[in-house]
Structure formats: structure tokens, C-alpha cells
Design a protein around this motif. Sequence first.
Motif, PDB file in Angstrom:
ATOM      1  N   TRP A  10     -14.122  -1.361  17.848  1.00 40.95           N
ATOM      2  CA  TRP A  10     -13.410  -0.456  18.747  1.00 40.95           C
ATOM      3  C   TRP A  10     -12.000  -0.978  19.037  1.00 40.95           C
ATOM      4  CZ3 TRP A  10     -11.592  -1.458  23.680  1.00 40.95           C
ATOM      5  CH2 TRP A  10     -11.123  -0.353  24.385  1.00 40.95           C
ATOM      6  N   TYR A  41     -10.855   0.978  29.880  1.00 40.70           N
ATOM      7  CA  TYR A  41      -9.721   1.324  29.020  1.00 40.70           C
ATOM      8  C   TYR A  41      -9.145   2.636  29.512  1.00 40.70           C
ATOM      9  CZ  TYR A  41      -7.069   2.500  24.821  1.00 40.70           C
ATOM     10  OH  TYR A  41      -6.065   2.852  23.943  1.00 40.70           O
ATOM     11  N   GLU A  98      -9.745  -0.248  16.170  1.00 37.98           N
ATOM     12  CA  GLU A  98      -9.445   1.181  16.114  1.00 37.98           C
ATOM     13  C   GLU A  98      -8.393   1.584  17.148  1.00 37.98           C
ATOM     14  OE1 GLU A  98     -11.864   5.048  17.505  1.00 37.98           O
ATOM     15  OE2 GLU A  98     -12.882   3.815  15.999  1.00 37.98           O
ATOM     16  N   LYS A  99      -8.504   1.037  18.356  1.00 39.49           N
ATOM     17  CA  LYS A  99      -7.583   1.387  19.449  1.00 39.49           C
ATOM     18  C   LYS A  99      -6.348   0.500  19.479  1.00 39.49           C
ATOM     19  CE  LYS A  99     -10.049   4.625  21.294  1.00 39.49           C
ATOM     20  NZ  LYS A  99      -9.628   6.002  21.315  1.00 39.49           N
TER      21      LYS A  99
END
Length: 84
Positions: free
Chosen positions: A71, A55, A74-75
Motif C-alpha cells: 500500500w 492516511y 502504491e500511495k
Amino acid sequence: MKMGNRLHAAREHVCELLHFDKLKRMIHSEADPERSVVAAWVIVYRTASGFCCMYRDEEIDFREIMDVHLWAEEKDVQPYFIGQ
């Protein structure tokens, strides 16, 4: 720096081969036609100790698949799993 450029080139090549751009447009046009921001895709692969992805030219390790999903939320990215 050289490795980062190679990884970026490889990621672009895989995206082109798998037609991610067309797939993203198709999914988001059907799901929410008014949505202006399209989530980025990350390729997640299985390792001996869990999962891993790249990422923004950074390696990220996860122990469980649930960690990957949390994750990704969240991203605001869409995970694409390889080696399941």
C-alpha cells in the motif's frame, strides 16, 4: 469533524517531536538530490488483528506487514512503524 482536527493536531505534534521534517530532508538529500517531491510519512501501528494507520484523516487497516508495504508503494508514502 472534531475528531479529525484532533487527529491532525496529534499527528503534527508527533512529527514535530520526532523531527520528521529534518529526517525527510536528510534522507532525500543523500539518496537523490534532484528529487523534487518528498514522500509523505504515515505512522503505522500494530493492532490485535494486524496493522493500522491514518492516511488523509481516514483509518486504514491491514492484516499483514506486507500489505502495508504494498500500500505504501502504491500511495508513495513512507511508513513509520510503532509498536513492533
